[in-house]
Design a protein around this motif. Sequence first.
Motif, PDB file in Angstrom:
ATOM      1  N   THR A  47       0.869  -1.127   0.115  1.00 23.43           N
ATOM      2  CA  THR A  47      -0.159  -0.047   0.084  1.00 23.43           C
ATOM      3  C   THR A  47       0.755   1.368  -0.053  1.00 23.43           C
ATOM      4  O   THR A  47       0.519   2.049  -0.695  1.00 23.43           O
ATOM      5  N   ALA A  83     -10.576   8.475   2.826  1.00 23.33           N
ATOM      6  CA  ALA A  83      -9.549   7.653   3.669  1.00 23.33           C
ATOM      7  C   ALA A  83     -10.715   7.298   4.807  1.00 23.33           C
ATOM      8  O   ALA A  83     -10.588   6.142   5.482  1.00 23.33           O
ATOM      9  N   GLY A 114     -12.839   5.051   3.844  1.00 23.02           N
ATOM     10  CA  GLY A 114     -12.259   3.694   3.545  1.00 23.02           C
ATOM     11  C   GLY A 114     -11.789   2.682   4.700  1.00 23.02           C
ATOM     12  O   GLY A 114     -11.567   1.827   4.576  1.00 23.02           O
ATOM     13  N   MET A 115     -11.514   3.264   5.730  1.00 22.30           N
ATOM     14  CA  MET A 115     -11.126   2.679   6.875  1.00 22.30           C
ATOM     15  C   MET A 115     -12.317   1.672   7.405  1.00 22.30           C
ATOM     16  O   MET A 115     -12.017   0.635   7.663  1.00 22.30           O
ATOM     17  N   LYS A 155     -12.023  -1.104   4.675  1.00 25.20           N
ATOM     18  CA  LYS A 155     -10.715  -1.780   5.077  1.00 25.20           C
ATOM     19  C   LYS A 155     -11.127  -2.704   6.455  1.00 25.20           C
ATOM     20  O   LYS A 155     -10.699  -3.805   6.300  1.00 25.20           O
ATOM     21  N   ASN A 215      -4.536   4.108  -0.896  1.00 25.80           N
ATOM     22  CA  ASN A 215      -4.496   3.224   0.660  1.00 25.80           C
ATOM     23  C   ASN A 215      -5.325   1.953   0.127  1.00 25.80           C
ATOM     24  O   ASN A 215      -5.485   1.018   0.851  1.00 25.80           O
ATOM     25  N   GLU A 216      -5.817   1.746  -1.199  1.00 21.72           N
ATOM     26  CA  GLU A 216      -6.438   0.493  -1.746  1.00 21.72           C
ATOM     27  C   GLU A 216      -7.824   0.171  -0.995  1.00 21.72           C
ATOM     28  O   GLU A 216      -8.038  -1.159  -1.110  1.00 21.72           O
ATOM     29  N   ALA A 217      -8.503   0.787  -0.146  1.00 23.14           N
ATOM     30  CA  ALA A 217      -9.464   0.238   0.504  1.00 23.14           C
ATOM     31  C   ALA A 217     -10.549   0.307  -0.583  1.00 23.14           C
ATOM     32  O   ALA A 217     -10.834   0.903  -1.406  1.00 23.14           O
ATOM     33  N   MET A 234      -7.715  -2.015   9.310  1.00 23.10           N
ATOM     34  CA  MET A 234      -8.079  -0.607   8.844  1.00 23.10           C
ATOM     35  C   MET A 234      -6.935   0.292   9.392  1.00 23.10           C
ATOM     36  O   MET A 234      -7.030   1.375   8.949  1.00 23.10           O
ATOM     37  N   THR A 282      -4.998   2.025   6.406  1.00 20.99           N
ATOM     38  CA  THR A 282      -5.817   3.175   5.441  1.00 20.99           C
ATOM     39  C   THR A 282      -5.186   4.569   6.596  1.00 20.99           C
ATOM     40  O   THR A 282      -4.937   5.666   5.995  1.00 20.99           O
ATOM     41  N   ASP A 308      -1.255   5.039   6.238  1.00 18.42           N
ATOM     42  CA  ASP A 308      -1.059   5.331   4.647  1.00 18.42           C
ATOM     43  C   ASP A 308      -1.540   6.742   4.122  1.00 18.42           C
ATOM     44  O   ASP A 308      -0.808   7.338   3.762  1.00 18.42           O
ATOM     45  N   THR A 309      -3.031   7.032   4.396  1.00 14.97           N
ATOM     46  CA  THR A 309      -3.487   8.355   3.852  1.00 14.97           C
ATOM     47  C   THR A 309      -3.337   9.012   4.738  1.00 14.97           C
ATOM     48  O   THR A 309      -2.994  10.585   4.636  1.00 14.97           O
TER      49      THR A 309
END
Length: 543
Positions: free
Chosen positions: A134, A162, A165-166, A169, A356-358, A383, A386, A389-390
């Motif tokens: 990631t 993000a 996104g958490m 994830k 973050n690829e979530a 999670m 994410t 990363d972000t």
Amino acid sequence: MKKKWYVVLTCIVMLAVAGLAVAVAQSPSPTALQAVEAMPEAAQGAAVAVTVEASSGWLEHLTDLINKVDDWVWGLPLMGFVLVTGLLLTAILRLVHVFNLKNAFRYMFHQEEAGGVSGEVSSFGALCTALSATIGTGNIVGVATAVGTGGPGALFWMEVAAFFGMATKYAEGLLAVLYRKVTPDGKVLGGPFYYIEKGLGAKWKPLAVLFAVFGVLAGLLGIGTITQIHGITSAVQRFFDPGFNPQDMATGLKLFGVTYSIPVVIAGLIVTACVGLVVIGGLKRIAKVATVIVPFMAIFYVLFAAILLLGNLSKVTTAIELIVKAAFNPAAFTGGMVGTLFIAMQKGVARGIFSNEAGLGSAPIAAAAAKTNEPARQGLVCMTGTFIDTIVICTMTGLAIVVTGAWEPSLGLKGVDITIEAFTRGLSFLGPHSSWLASGFLMLSLTFFAFTTILGWDYYSEKCLEYLVGMDNRKAIGAFRLLYVAFVFVGPYLTVAAVWGIADIFNGLMAFPNLIALVLLSPVVARTTRDYLKRRAEGKAEG
């Protein structure tokens, strides 16, 4: 015999696409530079700046078609699906990712003490394996591209993506452990392909197979190999041999009829050897390397960015204010030179998702290998990827760019040059060597980030292949590892733009089967979460 047709299908598609990718890579179209500017951030950090004329018209048309498909896949359909899924899960789970963030970080290092825990690596090892893929060039180049094209407000929308996104994830990590397959000898295989097949039922298996095929192709053809090695060799050349002229044979080394910078050749050989030594050892070796490199590179980058921000502390508050205001009215702060509100949202959300690829379905493949019997617990650990990363690393990059004004359109900078300018300006208080220091720092960061992405995506694509051919098919897995290393080896000598377009399409297509499963299995996620939180409150589950 049941898996035979999967194996045949995978082999045919891999050979066809690999041949097509190499053909396009060796004869790129005249529009390759524009494609580099339009592609997602990881490719921009990796793409070379030199292209050659296409040898035939069909290659040019093919490259244009690839770019159009790529733009569609990574356009509104995918972004909308990811955001809606994140919103849905956030509402259903009642902000579990917010109220349990502290516990999530504690679980990263605290292993379950109950006996009979299944899994191959620690929760921290699984997280580091996921973060190795990631945290990549997108954290440096992608943020610069988002802010450079969408204005400072793009960073705000990246954070919004993000945040939701958490929750996505978390659900991915939970389902990966809940539906994973554990063999009698302790080997583990899990991810979207199994929670699609087991969670939704056997009739959904074709969707699981599609995800696995896309995963193999995305990892092998670019995301984990060609584009990442280009990111490393380009950074090395920029630092050690900035004046290299490919037309001057005396300044480089001639290979395959083309002159390459000597640092590029040396870096390519060293990285290939290191990748081979790691990936041949399988998951445990990848996880072992990741648990050392990932924390080091993340802390190293954040500390350096923190030094920049502390040195410009008086400007940070103004920068944050600009980011928030520009998120809703970007033209008012850029004189119309940067896009509209929609462009700011699109660039911020797209770069955030890609970074973050979530929702893409990659991280749960690593999460499934964690030593835990509590799916919800691993979901919480998952999670944090994410968040790190972000919300941490991308935010540090974005603030550095906005604080120093390196994003301003009048400078005419793009991609990694924006980030280099930001660190050069921001670290000017360190003296006359700040430019050299900034370039060296970013070269090291890009090298470590890209190298760990190579390792992470080897694991992802290999697990997808195991689902297709069987976990015990060691010949196929061994051959894949050798092929993966071979693609890393030839990567520096291929033009990357069109190859990335093909790989990027498969990466985006991975998301659709995964998001369908997340939405349909959201009641399972909610029920499992409620059960875990209740047992934890009663002291019946570790917390």
